[in-house]
Design a protein around this motif. Structure first.
Motif, PDB file in Angstrom:
ATOM      1  N   VAL A  91       5.374 -17.782  -2.254  1.00 31.82           N
ATOM      2  CA  VAL A  91       4.776 -17.281  -3.490  1.00 31.82           C
ATOM      3  C   VAL A  91       3.443 -16.602  -3.204  1.00 31.82           C
ATOM      4  CG1 VAL A  91       3.744 -18.028  -5.685  1.00 31.82           C
ATOM      5  CG2 VAL A  91       5.972 -18.888  -5.002  1.00 31.82           C
ATOM      6  N   LYS A  92       2.640 -17.172  -2.298  1.00 32.49           N
ATOM      7  CA  LYS A  92       1.364 -16.553  -1.950  1.00 32.49           C
ATOM      8  C   LYS A  92       1.577 -15.190  -1.307  1.00 32.49           C
ATOM      9  CE  LYS A  92      -1.608 -20.564  -1.217  1.00 32.49           C
ATOM     10  NZ  LYS A  92      -2.341 -21.332  -0.184  1.00 32.49           N
ATOM     11  N   LYS A  93       2.535 -15.101  -0.371  1.00 27.63           N
ATOM     12  CA  LYS A  93       2.809 -13.818   0.278  1.00 27.63           C
ATOM     13  C   LYS A  93       3.345 -12.807  -0.725  1.00 27.63           C
ATOM     14  CE  LYS A  93       3.431 -15.586   4.892  1.00 27.63           C
ATOM     15  NZ  LYS A  93       4.320 -15.782   6.020  1.00 27.63           N
ATOM     16  N   GLY A  94       4.195 -13.261  -1.644  1.00 27.88           N
ATOM     17  CA  GLY A  94       4.713 -12.363  -2.681  1.00 27.88           C
ATOM     18  C   GLY A  94       3.602 -11.863  -3.586  1.00 27.88           C
ATOM     19  N   ARG A  95       2.658 -12.753  -3.911  1.00 26.42           N
ATOM     20  CA  ARG A  95       1.527 -12.343  -4.747  1.00 26.42           C
ATOM     21  C   ARG A  95       0.667 -11.320  -4.024  1.00 26.42           C
ATOM     22  NH1 ARG A  95      -2.601 -16.770  -5.449  1.00 26.42           N
ATOM     23  NH2 ARG A  95      -3.189 -15.875  -3.472  1.00 26.42           N
ATOM     24  N   ASP A  96       0.434 -11.544  -2.727  1.00 27.53           N
ATOM     25  CA  ASP A  96      -0.346 -10.578  -1.945  1.00 27.53           C
ATOM     26  C   ASP A  96       0.370  -9.235  -1.887  1.00 27.53           C
ATOM     27  OD1 ASP A  96      -2.223 -12.526  -1.530  1.00 27.53           O
ATOM     28  OD2 ASP A  96      -1.509 -13.035   0.491  1.00 27.53           O
ATOM     29  N   LEU A  97       1.684  -9.240  -1.713  1.00 28.50           N
ATOM     30  CA  LEU A  97       2.450  -7.995  -1.688  1.00 28.50           C
ATOM     31  C   LEU A  97       2.386  -7.285  -3.033  1.00 28.50           C
ATOM     32  CD1 LEU A  97       4.397  -6.121  -0.163  1.00 28.50           C
ATOM     33  CD2 LEU A  97       6.261  -7.523  -1.041  1.00 28.50           C
ATOM     34  N   LEU A  98       2.506  -8.054  -4.128  1.00 24.06           N
ATOM     35  CA  LEU A  98       2.411  -7.439  -5.455  1.00 24.06           C
ATOM     36  C   LEU A  98       1.034  -6.836  -5.698  1.00 24.06           C
ATOM     37  CD1 LEU A  98       4.325  -9.925  -7.750  1.00 24.06           C
ATOM     38  CD2 LEU A  98       4.981  -7.608  -7.165  1.00 24.06           C
ATOM     39  N   ASN A  99      -0.019  -7.519  -5.256  1.00 28.93           N
ATOM     40  CA  ASN A  99      -1.367  -6.957  -5.396  1.00 28.93           C
ATOM     41  C   ASN A  99      -1.513  -5.675  -4.602  1.00 28.93           C
ATOM     42  OD1 ASN A  99      -2.299  -8.919  -7.129  1.00 28.93           O
ATOM     43  ND2 ASN A  99      -3.108 -10.213  -5.494  1.00 28.93           N
ATOM     44  N   PHE A 100      -0.955  -5.637  -3.378  1.00 26.97           N
ATOM     45  CA  PHE A 100      -1.022  -4.424  -2.568  1.00 26.97           C
ATOM     46  C   PHE A 100      -0.293  -3.266  -3.244  1.00 26.97           C
ATOM     47  CE2 PHE A 100       0.992  -1.738   0.674  1.00 26.97           C
ATOM     48  CZ  PHE A 100      -0.149  -1.205   1.262  1.00 26.97           C
ATOM     49  N   VAL A 101       0.913  -3.528  -3.745  1.00 27.83           N
ATOM     50  CA  VAL A 101       1.687  -2.471  -4.417  1.00 27.83           C
ATOM     51  C   VAL A 101       0.963  -2.002  -5.672  1.00 27.83           C
ATOM     52  CG1 VAL A 101       3.839  -2.037  -5.679  1.00 27.83           C
ATOM     53  CG2 VAL A 101       3.896  -3.194  -3.477  1.00 27.83           C
ATOM     54  N   HIS A 102       0.417  -2.939  -6.438  1.00 25.33           N
ATOM     55  CA  HIS A 102      -0.314  -2.578  -7.659  1.00 25.33           C
ATOM     56  C   HIS A 102      -1.523  -1.700  -7.320  1.00 25.33           C
ATOM     57  CE1 HIS A 102      -2.088  -2.833 -11.617  1.00 25.33           C
ATOM     58  NE2 HIS A 102      -3.210  -3.318 -11.072  1.00 25.33           N
ATOM     59  N   ASN A 103      -2.283  -2.101  -6.313  1.00 22.53           N
ATOM     60  CA  ASN A 103      -3.449  -1.300  -5.925  1.00 22.53           C
ATOM     61  C   ASN A 103      -3.040   0.072  -5.422  1.00 22.53           C
ATOM     62  OD1 ASN A 103      -5.149  -3.375  -6.622  1.00 22.53           O
ATOM     63  ND2 ASN A 103      -5.271  -4.203  -4.546  1.00 22.53           N
TER      64      ASN A 103
END
Length: 131
Positions: A91-103
Motif C-alpha cells: 500500500v505504501k509503494k502504491g501510494r508513492d506511485l500514485l503521488n508520482f503519477v499525480h505530480n
C-alpha cells in the motif's frame, strides 16, 4: 404507562437473585445444596499400577498435544503478522506511485496550459498583424 405495576418487579428480582445464589452454591463442591451432601474433594480413587501408568501416558500425550497446539498458534500468528506487513508495504509503494503519477500529470497539465496560452497569443498576434 409502565409505572402502574407496583412492587411486583422487585419481588421477581429478589426471587431471581435467591435462585441464582442457590444455584451457584449448589455448583460449588464444598457446600451442600439443600442439605444434600456432596462428595469431598479430598477423597482419593484407588487405581492399579497399570491404570496409573496408562493415566500418566495419557497425561503426557495431552501435554504434548497442548505444546504442539501452542506452537501452531504462534506460527499462525507470525504468518498473519508477516502478511499484514507485506500488505502495508504494498500500500505504501502504491501510494508513492500514485503521488508520482499525480505530480507528473499536474506538471504536464501545467505545461500544456502554458503551451496553449502561447499558441493562443501567437494566433491572436498573427490575426492582428495580418489585418
Amino acid at each position: 404507562m409502565y409505572y402502574n405495576r407496583g412492587p411486583r418487579r422487585l419481588v421477581w428480582f429478589f426471587l431471581g437473585g435467591v435462585a441464582a445464589t442457590l444455584w451457584i452454591k449448589g455448583k460449588d463442591k464444598d457446600h451442600p445444596f439443600f442439605g444434600c451432601p456432596t462428595p469431598s474433594a479430598h477423597t482419593s480413587i484407588r487405581m492399579s499400577d497399570e491404570d496409573k501408568q496408562r493415566w500418566l501416558e495419557g497425561r503426557a500425550h495431552i501435554s504434548h498435544l497442548g505444546a504442539k497446539a501452542s506452537d501452531t498458534a504462534v506460527d499462525i500468528s507470525e504468518a498473519a503478522l508477516d502478511g499484514m506487513l507485506v500488505t502495508i508495504n504494498v500500500v505504501k509503494k502504491g501510494r508513492d506511485l500514485l503521488n508520482f503519477v499525480h505530480n507528473s500529470l499536474t506538471m504536464q497539465s501545467t505545461s500544456l496550459q502554458r503551451l496553449k496560452n502561447q499558441l493562443l497569443l501567437f494566433d491572436l498576434g498573427h490575426y492582428f498583424s495580418a489585418s
